[in-house]
Structure formats: structure tokens, C-alpha cells
Design a protein around this motif. Structure first.
Motif, short mmCIF file in Angstrom:
data_model
loop_
_atom_site.label_atom_id
_atom_site.label_comp_id
_atom_site.label_asym_id
_atom_site.label_seq_id
_atom_site.Cartn_x
_atom_site.Cartn_y
_atom_site.Cartn_z
N HIS A 191 -6.35 -0.03 -4.07
CA HIS A 191 -7.63 0.42 -3.53
C HIS A 191 -7.72 1.93 -3.40
O HIS A 191 -8.78 2.54 -3.62
CB HIS A 191 -7.89 -0.23 -2.15
N LYS A 192 -6.62 2.58 -3.06
CA LYS A 192 -6.64 4.02 -2.82
C LYS A 192 -7.05 4.80 -4.05
O LYS A 192 -7.87 5.73 -3.99
CB LYS A 192 -5.27 4.49 -2.32
N ILE A 193 -6.51 4.45 -5.22
CA ILE A 193 -6.83 5.17 -6.45
C ILE A 193 -8.27 4.90 -6.87
O ILE A 193 -8.93 5.75 -7.48
CB ILE A 193 -5.84 4.82 -7.58
N ASN A 194 -8.78 3.72 -6.53
CA ASN A 194 -10.17 3.40 -6.84
C ASN A 194 -11.12 4.25 -6.00
O ASN A 194 -12.13 4.75 -6.50
CB ASN A 194 -10.43 1.92 -6.61
N ILE A 195 -10.76 4.46 -4.75
CA ILE A 195 -11.61 5.27 -3.86
C ILE A 195 -11.55 6.74 -4.23
O ILE A 195 -12.58 7.43 -4.30
CB ILE A 195 -11.17 5.06 -2.39
N ALA A 196 -10.34 7.25 -4.50
CA ALA A 196 -10.17 8.68 -4.75
C ALA A 196 -10.62 9.10 -6.15
O ALA A 196 -11.16 10.20 -6.33
CB ALA A 196 -8.71 9.08 -4.54
N PHE A 197 -10.38 8.24 -7.15
CA PHE A 197 -10.65 8.63 -8.54
C PHE A 197 -11.53 7.64 -9.31
O PHE A 197 -11.75 7.81 -10.51
CB PHE A 197 -9.33 8.81 -9.29
N VAL A 198 -12.02 6.59 -8.62
CA VAL A 198 -12.87 5.56 -9.23
C VAL A 198 -12.18 4.95 -10.46
O VAL A 198 -12.77 4.83 -11.55
CB VAL A 198 -14.26 6.12 -9.61
N ILE A 199 -10.93 4.59 -10.30
CA ILE A 199 -10.14 3.99 -11.38
C ILE A 199 -9.88 2.52 -11.05
O ILE A 199 -9.37 2.21 -9.97
CB ILE A 199 -8.82 4.75 -11.58
N GLU A 200 -10.25 1.64 -11.98
CA GLU A 200 -10.06 0.21 -11.79
C GLU A 200 -8.66 -0.22 -12.24
O GLU A 200 -8.03 0.45 -13.07
CB GLU A 200 -11.10 -0.57 -12.60
N GLN A 201 -8.20 -1.34 -11.73
CA GLN A 201 -6.88 -1.85 -12.11
C GLN A 201 -6.84 -2.24 -13.58
O GLN A 201 -7.86 -2.53 -14.20
CB GLN A 201 -6.51 -3.06 -11.24
N SER A 202 -5.63 -2.23 -14.13
CA SER A 202 -5.43 -2.58 -15.52
C SER A 202 -5.77 -4.05 -15.76
O SER A 202 -5.34 -4.94 -15.03
CB SER A 202 -3.97 -2.33 -15.92
N VAL A 214 0.86 -1.18 0.00
CA VAL A 214 0.00 0.00 0.00
C VAL A 214 0.90 1.24 0.00
O VAL A 214 2.10 1.16 0.28
CB VAL A 214 -0.95 0.02 1.21
N GLU A 215 0.31 2.39 -0.32
CA GLU A 215 1.09 3.60 -0.52
C GLU A 215 1.87 4.03 0.72
O GLU A 215 2.95 4.62 0.60
CB GLU A 215 0.16 4.73 -0.95
N SER A 216 1.34 3.71 1.89
CA SER A 216 1.98 4.15 3.13
C SER A 216 3.05 3.19 3.65
O SER A 216 3.71 3.47 4.66
CB SER A 216 0.92 4.35 4.23
N ASP A 217 3.25 2.07 2.98
CA ASP A 217 4.26 1.11 3.42
C ASP A 217 5.66 1.70 3.34
O ASP A 217 5.94 2.57 2.51
CB ASP A 217 4.20 -0.16 2.56
N TYR A 221 -4.63 15.03 -3.88
CA TYR A 221 -3.23 14.93 -4.25
C TYR A 221 -2.53 13.89 -3.37
O TYR A 221 -3.00 13.54 -2.29
CB TYR A 221 -2.53 16.29 -4.06
N GLY A 222 -1.40 13.38 -3.85
CA GLY A 222 -0.64 12.43 -3.06
C GLY A 222 -0.06 11.30 -3.89
O GLY A 222 0.09 11.41 -5.10
N VAL A 223 0.26 10.21 -3.20
CA VAL A 223 0.88 9.04 -3.83
C VAL A 223 -0.17 7.96 -4.06
O VAL A 223 -0.97 7.66 -3.17
CB VAL A 223 2.01 8.48 -2.94
N TYR A 224 -0.15 7.36 -5.26
CA TYR A 224 -1.10 6.32 -5.61
C TYR A 224 -0.40 5.16 -6.30
O TYR A 224 0.63 5.34 -6.95
CB TYR A 224 -2.19 6.87 -6.54
#
Length: 291
Positions: free
Chosen positions: A267-278, A115-118, A208-211
């Protein structure tokens, strides 16, 4: 919306140019290394001040992972100093900077998806230079999106899919590493994710931030290779079955250490921007485009 793209000839940069060419409600300027040396702070400042972008997308990078062990000064110049220059210039014109990064900022020793905070802990000069680039962007511009991805492949540039298909033309058997795991990521999907983020930020989303953004399902290089060959065989791109034999990292030593675990939690990018994985398996269906 005005967008400045660096690294226009790379895997993601090329897809971005193709994608933005079809958009009618934006203006973009895409530059390669000859047109803009991102390590030259004065040159970067001048180009940004003249174009006045709303968004800067940095798809430029030093990606020669093994050579970076000896060419570390060059790697840091492109992967740290370049992003810093772009972020400073973005800050000067109040633009958003979207900066592409990598799973190599982690040690790869975790048993879970990152995850981004690791905690970061790069094991190679390439990884350390990319982490330094992330830190430089954060320092220079508060309006930043850092997008970490992994195992990128596409129609442009050099990548694992192209290498496998090229080798399959002259070999019946291939040895592929089976103890490194990650999510293959289609470059075109990364470009779409970047455009989606850009549109949402322009509409007021300030997440803004890391995704993290990469493909699913997670597989080993060995499993990825088998899927490439089976897809190519089904579509008639290959005429003969390729035997893929699993080997370990110790069987295929390289100057730079590769992460054993490149799995990124998205999961973070899906929550913030509703973007699904490739969906990398779908991206392989047009496998003739990678030849």
C-alpha cells in the motif's frame, strides 16, 4: 536524467536495460560485475564521479541463498559493503540511490502481510546480509529508495518458473512446498516500478525511504507451480499434464531457512508513487519466453 545501473545481467538489471533502451530522454550506463566491482570503494567512487548520475540503481546482489550459509563473507561483501560504497558515492554527487532488497529481511513467522515498519528478523545469512545492506544505504545516503521484493521471475537468469518448466520436460510428477506463501513478482514489472519512481523523483517527489513491491494474488509455491503448468498446457508449451503434489517445508530441507510468510503489503508504494502490484498471472501468459 542520467542513470547508473549495477548488475545489468541479473533478472531485474536485464529488464531495466531493455526498458531504458526504449527511452529517448535519458542517458544510462549499465555495468556488470566485471565492469564494476561494487565491493571496491575506490573503483565505485571513480565511476560515479566520472559519470555523474542523477540516479544509481543497485540491481547487483549475492543471491545464492543456500551457499551464503558458508560463503557469508562474500555475501556480506556484495550485499552490504557494495551498497554502502554505492550509497556513499551517490551522496557525493547528490544522486538518488535505488537499492533492491528482499522479503528475507523478515523472519517469515508473521500471520499477516509485512508492512515496511514491521520488525525485521532474518533467519539466514543471506537475509542478514541483505538487511545489513539496507542499513548501510540508509547510513550513507539520505536520498534513498529501498525496494523490497520477493519471488522474482522473468525471462532472464534463473528462477522458479524456469526451473518448473525445465523439470516438466523430463518428469510427470513434481513435489512442491505448499506451506510457504508469497507474491510472485515479474522482473519486468520491478523495472517499470523503478523507472516510474525515478521519473517522479526527478520531477520533485521526495518520498524517500523503504518500500515493498511484489506480486498479487499471494499464493504458495505449490499453487504457483500449478498455475505455471496449467498456463503452459493451455498455450501448448506443454503437451502433458504435470501432477503437482503438495509437501511441507520439513519434507524439503535446505541449508538456509526459507520464510514461511513472504507476503509483502504494497500500500505504501501505491500511495507515494501510484504504483500497482505486479500482475504475475498476466506476466505468465507469454510463458514460452521463460523456456
Amino acid at each position: 536524467m542520467r542513470i547508473l545501473i549495477t548488475g545489468k545481467n541479473g533478472q531485474v538489471g536485464s529488464c531495466l536495460v531493455e526498458l531504458l533502451d526504449a527511452e529517448t530522454d535519458l542517458t544510462f550506463l549499465a555495468l556488470d560485475r566485471e565492469q564494476l566491482d561494487i565491493t571496491d570503494a575506490n573503483e565505485v567512487s571513480k565511476v560515479v564521479a566520472e559519470f555523474k548520475p542523477d540516479i544509481i540503481i543497485n540491481a547487483a546482489a549475492y543471491t545464492a541463498v543456500d551457499r551464503a550459509e558458508k560463503e557469508c563473507e562474500l555475501a556480506y561483501a556484495i550485499n552490504r559493503d557494495g551498497p554502502y560504497n554505492l550509497a556513499l558515492a551517490a551522496n557525493d554527487v547528490n544522486a538518488l540511490i535505488i537499492h533492491l532488497s528482499t522479503d528475507y529481511v523478515f523472519s517469515g513467522n508473521s500471520s499477516e502481510s509485512y508492512v515496511e515498519s514491521d520488525k525485521t528478523g532474518p533467519q539466514s545469512e543471506y537475509g542478514r546480509s541483505k538487511l545489513a545492506g539496507e542499513q548501510a544505504v540508509v547510513l550513507a545516503c539520505s536520498r534513498h529508495i529501498i525496494l523490497r521484493t520477493a519471488w522474482v521471475f522473468g525471462e532472464h537468469g534463473n528462477n522458479f518458473v524456469k526451473t518448473m518448466l525445465r523439470l516438466a520436460k523430463t518428469r510427470d510428477t513434481l513435489d512442491v512446498v505448499a506451506d510457504q506463501f508469497g507474491g510472485p513478482t515479474y522482473a519486468g514489472d520491478i523495472a517499470k516500478a523503478i523507472l516510474a519512481i525515478s521519473n517522479q523523483v526527478m520531477k520533485g517527489n521526495q518520498a524517500y525511504g523503504v518500500y515493498h513491491y511484489s506480486g498479487f494474488p499471494h499464493v504458495s509455491w505449490y499453487d504457483f507451480a500449478k498455475t505455471i503448468f496449467s498456463t503452459a498446457l493451455q498455450q501448448g508449451f506443454l503437451k502433458n499434464t504435470i501432477q503437482v503434489r503438495p509437501i511441507t517445508t520439513l519434507d524439503y530441507l535446505t541449508p538456509a531457512k526459507r520464510p514461511a510468510n513472504s507476503r509483502l503489503d504494497c500500500h505504501k508504494i501505491n500511495i507515494a508513487f501510484v504504483i500497482e502490484q505486479s500482475d504475475w498471472q498476466s506476466a505468465l501468459k507469454q510463458i514460452d519466453e521463460y523456456s
